[in-house]
Design a protein around this motif. Structure first.
Motif, PDB file in Angstrom:
ATOM      1  N   HIS A 110      -5.855 -33.291  80.110  1.00  0.00           N
ATOM      2  CA  HIS A 110      -4.973 -32.859  78.782  1.00  0.00           C
ATOM      3  C   HIS A 110      -4.180 -34.171  78.436  1.00  0.00           C
ATOM      4  CE1 HIS A 110      -4.689 -28.099  80.274  1.00  0.00           C
ATOM      5  NE2 HIS A 110      -6.087 -28.702  80.270  1.00  0.00           N
ATOM      6  N   LEU A 111      -3.479 -34.812  79.714  1.00  0.00           N
ATOM      7  CA  LEU A 111      -2.661 -36.060  79.066  1.00  0.00           C
ATOM      8  C   LEU A 111      -1.608 -35.868  78.252  1.00  0.00           C
ATOM      9  CD1 LEU A 111      -5.738 -38.381  78.507  1.00  0.00           C
ATOM     10  CD2 LEU A 111      -4.797 -37.702  80.813  1.00  0.00           C
ATOM     11  N   ASN A 112      -1.138 -34.584  78.096  1.00  0.00           N
ATOM     12  CA  ASN A 112      -0.210 -34.254  76.750  1.00  0.00           C
ATOM     13  C   ASN A 112       0.323 -32.841  77.108  1.00  0.00           C
ATOM     14  OD1 ASN A 112       0.893 -33.610  74.565  1.00  0.00           O
ATOM     15  ND2 ASN A 112      -0.788 -34.473  73.210  1.00  0.00           N
ATOM     16  N   PRO A 113       1.557 -32.769  77.343  1.00  0.00           N
ATOM     17  CA  PRO A 113       2.401 -31.473  77.480  1.00  0.00           C
ATOM     18  C   PRO A 113       1.831 -30.311  76.478  1.00  0.00           C
ATOM     19  CG  PRO A 113       3.797 -33.153  77.861  1.00  0.00           C
ATOM     20  CD  PRO A 113       2.663 -33.724  77.121  1.00  0.00           C
ATOM     21  N   ALA A 114       1.753 -30.810  75.134  1.00  0.00           N
ATOM     22  CA  ALA A 114       1.396 -29.984  73.965  1.00  0.00           C
ATOM     23  C   ALA A 114      -0.012 -29.392  74.354  1.00  0.00           C
ATOM     24  CB  ALA A 114       1.355 -30.649  72.645  1.00  0.00           C
TER      25      ALA A 114
ATOM     26  N   ALA B 256       5.134 -36.367  75.990  1.00  0.00           N
ATOM     27  CA  ALA B 256       5.063 -37.377  77.212  1.00  0.00           C
ATOM     28  C   ALA B 256       5.188 -38.674  76.664  1.00  0.00           C
ATOM     29  CB  ALA B 256       4.167 -37.040  78.294  1.00  0.00           C
ATOM     30  N   ARG B 257       4.370 -38.926  75.726  1.00  0.00           N
ATOM     31  CA  ARG B 257       4.026 -40.189  75.277  1.00  0.00           C
ATOM     32  C   ARG B 257       5.130 -40.807  74.506  1.00  0.00           C
ATOM     33  NH1 ARG B 257       4.854 -43.867  72.330  1.00  0.00           N
ATOM     34  NH2 ARG B 257       3.575 -44.889  70.739  1.00  0.00           N
ATOM     35  N   ASP B 258       6.126 -40.107  74.023  1.00  0.00           N
ATOM     36  CA  ASP B 258       7.212 -40.545  73.304  1.00  0.00           C
ATOM     37  C   ASP B 258       8.534 -40.759  74.164  1.00  0.00           C
ATOM     38  OD1 ASP B 258       7.750 -41.398  70.147  1.00  0.00           O
ATOM     39  OD2 ASP B 258       9.530 -40.430  71.159  1.00  0.00           O
TER      40      ASP B 258
ATOM     41  N   LEU C 157       4.446 -32.224  84.573  1.00  0.00           N
ATOM     42  CA  LEU C 157       5.135 -33.112  85.499  1.00  0.00           C
ATOM     43  C   LEU C 157       4.552 -34.423  85.645  1.00  0.00           C
ATOM     44  CD1 LEU C 157       7.508 -33.902  87.273  1.00  0.00           C
ATOM     45  CD2 LEU C 157       6.469 -32.494  89.255  1.00  0.00           C
ATOM     46  N   ALA C 158       3.022 -34.372  86.130  1.00  0.00           N
ATOM     47  CA  ALA C 158       2.287 -35.560  85.928  1.00  0.00           C
ATOM     48  C   ALA C 158       2.206 -36.340  85.218  1.00  0.00           C
ATOM     49  CB  ALA C 158       0.868 -35.019  86.585  1.00  0.00           C
ATOM     50  N   GLN C 159       2.121 -35.716  84.022  1.00  0.00           N
ATOM     51  CA  GLN C 159       2.069 -36.163  82.523  1.00  0.00           C
ATOM     52  C   GLN C 159       3.366 -37.323  82.448  1.00  0.00           C
ATOM     53  OE1 GLN C 159       1.197 -33.205  79.932  1.00  0.00           O
ATOM     54  NE2 GLN C 159      -0.632 -33.095  80.857  1.00  0.00           N
TER      55      GLN C 159
END
Length: 248
Positions: A62-66, A199-201, A88-90
């Motif tokens: 997934h790598l992305n909460p969205a 998470a990236r931002d 949480l992991a992301q």
């Protein structure tokens, strides 16, 4: 490898390579210094490819909460409890990955006078500020990401008469996702820098505030909610459209 560890490591690689290419372009005295949107978009695409390769088998990458929120809506096989663990992991992985970028480019941060450029290696900012337009841009970009990702099906070959005879694409199956993000960057990244991932931002923005970066500006916190709310809204809309077309 557990799904939690896979999401953490995959997101760490994503941010290390993704924000790494931005640092290469924006920071003074770097080999890649100079305006190059194509390099940034391609670098983020390859970052996604690498992150997906690391985590796809164990967690679905997934790598992305969205993406995790959208998957919890669209799939009966993915619970909200699992989504919370993935997110949480992301968040942890994004913090680690962006911190590694700072370590790799520490000397370049020291000689770069442009404080906006320093912040830009951590998080996004719009070219023209407008709350509704910026929010819509992030939602539209994430809608494309999530809807296309949910619609992807890995091609398989089967051999009659053989047990376990399926053959998929293996690691190359990560390539379409990387190309998708590359395409989103080239087509929709201009107005806001296409966070398309809370998470990236958010976590790099927090790390920018925490890390001992010389002569840094504030974290532009008045804008910070847009790269979180926009992608989540876009992901939810994509999931609802997907289940409307493909009922759970």
């Amino acid at each position: 490898m557990t799904p939690f560890v896979a999401e953490l490591l995959g997101t760490m690689i994503l941010l290390l390579l993704g924000n790494g290419v931005v640092a290469n372009v924006l920071l003074k005295s770097s080999k890649g210094h100079g305006p190059d949107w194509l390099l940034i978009s391609a670098g983020w695409g390859m970052a996604v490819f690498a992150g997906v390769m690391v985590s796809a088998e164990a967690s679905g990458a997934h790598l992305n909460p969205a993406v995790s929120i959208a998957t919890a809506i669209a799939s009966a096989d993915f619970s909200w409890g699992e989504a919370a663990q993935y997110i949480l992991a992301q968040l942890i992985g994004a913090s680690l990955g962006t911190s590694l970028v700072w370590l790799a480019y520490r000397l370049q941060y020291e000689v770069t006078e442009d404080r906006d450029a320093k912040l830009g290696t951590f998080c996004t900012a719009p070219e023209i500020r407008g709350t509704v337009s910026n929010l819509l841009t992030e939602a539209i970009g994430t809608f494309v990401l999530v809807f296309v990702a949910l619609s992807m099906a890995s091609p398989e070959l089967t051999a009659d008469g053989l047990t376990n005879g399926k053959m998929g694409l293996g690691a190359i199956g990560a390539l379409p996702v990387g190309l998708l993000v590359f395409g989103i960057g080239m087509s929709l990244g201009g107005p806001t820098g296409y966070a398309i991932n809370p998470a990236r931002d958010l976590m790099p923005r927090i790390m920018h505030s925490i890390l001992p970066i010389s002569d840094k500006r504030d974290g532009d916190w008045s804008y910070s909610w847009i790269p979180v709310a926009g992608p989540i809204a876009g992901g939810v809309i994509a999931a609802l459209l997907y289940i409307g077309i493909h009922p759970v």
